[in-house]
Design an enzyme around this catalytic site. Structure first.
Site, PDB file in Angstrom:
ATOM      1  N   SER B  69     -13.522 -68.864  78.113  1.00  0.00           N
ATOM      2  CA  SER B  69     -14.814 -69.499  77.854  1.00  0.00           C
ATOM      3  C   SER B  69     -15.124 -69.599  76.365  1.00  0.00           C
ATOM      4  O   SER B  69     -16.100 -70.209  75.979  1.00  0.00           O
ATOM      5  CB  SER B  69     -15.937 -68.742  78.557  1.00  0.00           C
ATOM      6  OG  SER B  69     -16.355 -67.644  77.798  1.00  0.00           O
ATOM      7  N   LYS B 106     -19.640 -63.828  73.455  1.00  0.00           N
ATOM      8  CA  LYS B 106     -20.341 -65.110  73.357  1.00  0.00           C
ATOM      9  C   LYS B 106     -20.851 -65.302  71.940  1.00  0.00           C
ATOM     10  O   LYS B 106     -20.911 -64.353  71.159  1.00  0.00           O
ATOM     11  CB  LYS B 106     -21.560 -65.120  74.306  1.00  0.00           C
ATOM     12  CG  LYS B 106     -21.229 -65.180  75.794  1.00  0.00           C
ATOM     13  CD  LYS B 106     -20.800 -66.567  76.209  1.00  0.00           C
ATOM     14  CE  LYS B 106     -20.473 -66.622  77.682  1.00  0.00           C
ATOM     15  NZ  LYS B 106     -19.249 -65.848  78.009  1.00  0.00           N
TER      16      LYS B 106
END
Lengths: 426, 152
Positions: B69, B106
């Site tokens: 991701s 992230k």
């Protein structure tokens, strides 16, 4: 002023840094070969699990709720090293006293800056390493230890507590502290003190030092001075012999030679082993530390420490020495002039209460009996014919080590193939 | 035909130290007493990659990334990340963050006064931080990605 910085439930905190899911859960760390509980989170204490409780005697309900891990000394040793590295950013005078405790000297720091400095130190250790610590600040080591206990026990202090030599607050604290809660006061001495009407730390502080020395010892007299705020006890003279043994000395002159460091370490190991056997304890792991002289300007500075776990709890000098040699080899660097080298035996357990591992065989029993006889003979020779009559050479470095550690977490910070794994997606 | 009395010199290349010696240039310098060597100008120690990426050793940890991701930030599955816990988790930085107890990687972003966790792969939706239990673990400063031949 001197600060005692102490990690809260240190082993459990190390585990929680790399596995945040352990936060808020009852967590325990087991001794080598998974015999008994050597570290507890406060949630596990609240379940009524005592220090040293044997694993197989824990109630099934506790075993279901709690996370019980094998000890991961590689991780705890590395995190301890990191904490001390952070402390060294705040003062050149850092003395590790145990794997989870260090004294930090603040000589020359302005009075008004001391507390803010300690708060910043605590925040920085917490952010850089993830380990929560308590800080006790006082004029002496004995008072710093008391202040540290308050810092960790009373939430209002927010982790930092200062105890001055004089003042109403200090008096209240000392009045509430029984003498046998003091560092280095044995229960037997406490009973004798009580017979003379001295039951609290405050009453001991008020006693006449000369009288205390004549009735007890020079060590007890030093305690009186320490309680009054005058430093009298050196780091090497402090110990909590039921929990750990520290043997360390500064070198007469600085040395860069590995052989000299190794010789000192060997002597420390012998001394620590004798003490260990005299009190019928076994050690679980050995920590070795070295450092240069931080007060010599212009001199390259280095400090480091390493922890090596023993294959099983032991009081055999040969095993202590083998572990210590591995630790020293791991941290020694050429090109520095060392001032101090120390050996610490960690997580002591009573020889009587030693938990037999499931893997043990009759041969292990026989080996242990042989080892006990050998050590007893060694101690007798050295007692009767003079110290160091019989000594050990340095062991080979390629000793095989096998630990039973089924529940051990990865060695997150010391092995490439065991690094913390983090998922990017969710 | 060349005269036998003429001596010619041919440049065949610069003298370079053997790779084995290059590993310890400072030692070579110390034992040479007397005349300064012209090579001394080049004795600047080894280039140390560890020092380059690890600014604060006490606060720096290596972790292994899993998943895809964060491909847009150059983080592949299995990459080695350098994480510095002493750095502030500012917007724009890539962080290791424990979200409801589960660590993830992230990028922090501020949008409309709120803080979001943003993936760098369009298949993953941004996650608002408001109302969630979270704890920043550290800031990712470098990615070490092995190419074919470099894996270990």
């Amino acid at each position: 002023m001197i600060a005692l910085v102490d990690g809260n439930s240190f082993y459990v905190s190390c585990e929680r840094v790399f596995d945040p899911r352990l936060e808020g859960r009852a967590v325990g760390v087991l001794s080598n070969n998974d015999g008994c509980v050597v570290a507890r989170s406060h949630e596990l204490k609240a379940l009524g699990v005592a220090m040293g409780a044997p694993l197989h005697l824990l109630p099934p309900a506790v075993r279901r709720q709690a996370v019980l891990l094998s000890s991961n000394y590689a991780l705890y040793g590395d995190m301890s090293r990191r904490v001390n590295q952070v402390l060294a950013e705040f003062s050149p005078d850092v003395e590790p006293y145990s794997i989870d405790e260090s004294f930090v000297g603040f000589a020359g720091v302005a009075d008004g800056e001391l507390e803010p400095r300690c708060r910043e130190l605590r925040d920085t250790v917490g952010r850089w390493t993830g380990i929560p610590v308590g800080v006790g600040l006082a004029p002496t080591r004995t008072l710093a230890k008391l202040a540290n206990r308050l810092a960790k026990g009373e939430p209002a202090f927010e982790g930092v507590c200062r105890l001055d030599a004089e003042g109403e607050a200090t008096r209240r604290v000392l009045e509430a502290c029984p003498v046998d809660d003091l560092w280095g006061v044995a229960r037997r001495s406490a009973e004798r003190l009580a017979l003379m009407g001295i039951e609290t730390a405050w009453q001991l502080r008020q006693a006449d030092p000369c009288w205390v020395r004549s009735r007890f010892s020079v060590v007890m007299e030093r305690m009186v001075w320490e309680l009054r705020g005058r430093p009298a006890i050196a780091l090497d003279d402090m110990s909590e012999p039921r929990r750990r043994l520290l043997v360390s000395r500064s070198f007469g002159r600085l040395t860069g030679e590995y052989a000299e460091l190794a010789a000192a370490m060997r002597q420390h190991c012998a001394r620590a082993g004798e003490k260990l056997r005299r009190q019928d304890s076994l050690a679980q792991a050995v920590q070795v530390f070295v450092r240069t002289n931080p007060f010599l300007a212009g001199e390259p500075q280095y400090r480091n420490a390493a922890v090596v776990a023993l294959p099983s709890p032991s009081a055999d000098s040969r095993e202590l020495l083998a572990a210590a040699s591995r630790a020293l080899a791991a941290i020694y660097l050429e090109g520095y002039r060392y001032q101090k080298c120390g050996v610490m035996l960690l997580d002591l357990v009573d020889a009587e209460r030693r938990q037999a591992s499931l893997l043990e065989t009759p041969e292990d029993d026989a080996r242990r009996a042989r080892s006990q006889r050998l050590m007893a003979t060694l101690d007798r020779l050295n007692r009767e014919m003079g110290r160091d009559t019989v000594r050990f050479g340095l062991p080979r470095r390629d000793n095989a080590w096998r630990l039973r550690c089924e529940r051990r977490t990865p060695r997150y910070t010391t092995r490439w193939d065991e690094l913390m794994r983090v998922k990017t997606g969710r | 035909m060349m005269s036998p009395l003429t001596t010619t010199a041919r440049v065949i290349g610069r003298a370079v130290p053997l790779p084995g010696e290059a590993a310890q240039p400072l030692m070579g310098c110390r034992v040479r007493a007397g005349f300064p060597s012209p090579a001394d100008d080049h004795l600047e120690g080894e280039i140390n990659l560890h020092e380059h990426v690890v600014k604060r050793p006490a606060a720096t940890y290596f972790v292994r990334a899993e998943g895809d991701s964060m491909l847009g930030d150059g983080i592949h599955d299995g990459d080695l990340l350098v994480v510095d816990r002493s750095l502030e988790p500012l917007p724009g930085r890539v962080v290791v963050i424990a979200l409801e107890g589960e660590p993830t990687i992230k990028r922090l972003a501020r949008r409309g006064g709120e803080v979001w966790l943003v993936a760098s792969n369009p298949r993953f939706a941004p996650i608002p931080l408001a109302g969630r239990e979270c704890h920043v673990w550290g800031v990712v400063t470098h990615v070490l990605h092995a190419l074919p031949g470099g894996e270990r």
